[in-house]
Design an enzyme around this catalytic site. Sequence first.
Site, PDB file in Angstrom:
ATOM      1  CG  ASP A  12      -1.634   1.152   1.215  1.00  0.00           C
ATOM      2  OD1 ASP A  12      -2.373   1.574   0.595  1.00  0.00           O
ATOM      3  OD2 ASP A  12      -1.578   1.925   2.386  1.00  0.00           O
ATOM      4  CG  ASP A  14      -1.595   7.748   0.392  1.00  0.00           C
ATOM      5  OD1 ASP A  14      -0.994   8.921   0.503  1.00  0.00           O
ATOM      6  OD2 ASP A  14      -2.417   7.209  -0.445  1.00  0.00           O
ATOM      7  CG  ASP A 171      -1.769   1.984   6.316  1.00  0.00           C
ATOM      8  OD1 ASP A 171      -2.030   1.580   5.468  1.00  0.00           O
ATOM      9  OD2 ASP A 171      -2.147   3.031   7.065  1.00  0.00           O
TER      10      ASP A 171
END
Length: 221
Positions: A12, A14, A171
């Site tokens: 991922d 961001d 995250d």
Amino acid sequence: MADFPFDVVAFDLDGTLADTAPDLTAALNHALERLGYPPVSAPDVRHMVGHGARALLRQGLAAAGVNDEETVDLGFPLFLDYYEAHIADTSLVFPGCEAALDGLAARGVALAVCTNKLEHLARSFIDAIGWTSRFPVIIGGDSCGVSKPDPKPLLETIARAGGGRAAFIGDSITDTKTAIAAGVPCVALTFGFSDLPPEQLGADILIDHFDALIPALERLG
């Protein structure tokens, strides 16, 4: 190094590769200000990221009590224009990330990005921080007709990176749901943008620093 258990490691963007919240916050607040609404704080924005730019703007407006798509439509180009011009002004790569990427590359691992950020914005960010050569494969939220947590973007990312055994690093609950749906092992960071406690994300392994990434992947393998 030939015995490393994964051929592809996808990330991922961001909140995983970098703390992009400062620049996302600035762009969001630019749009909100132009529309006549109050700003939001960077800590709040960290909990809004992960579903794409329109969703971020929608949540920023919702925080001001506005819940109509017409206003989202008005604000979206304001957000995009500002963000594209300031995409990496104050964003920071997380400590240890570049060393971990170097270590994976040295082991022959293909690196890729699978994000809900619009693909052209993801590419602009990766270019702006000098990582173009690190990530030849970048799939964004608009690349496949669907976005995470649908598994299609991650599966397409893995295929374009050459296929083989893959792992996903994220995250948020969106990332772990994507990995589970794709049947791919997932490592989650405890320091990203998630609005859930890390232990509730459902990842195979949690790590507190990028120094722990390669050992975690070796354990998963």
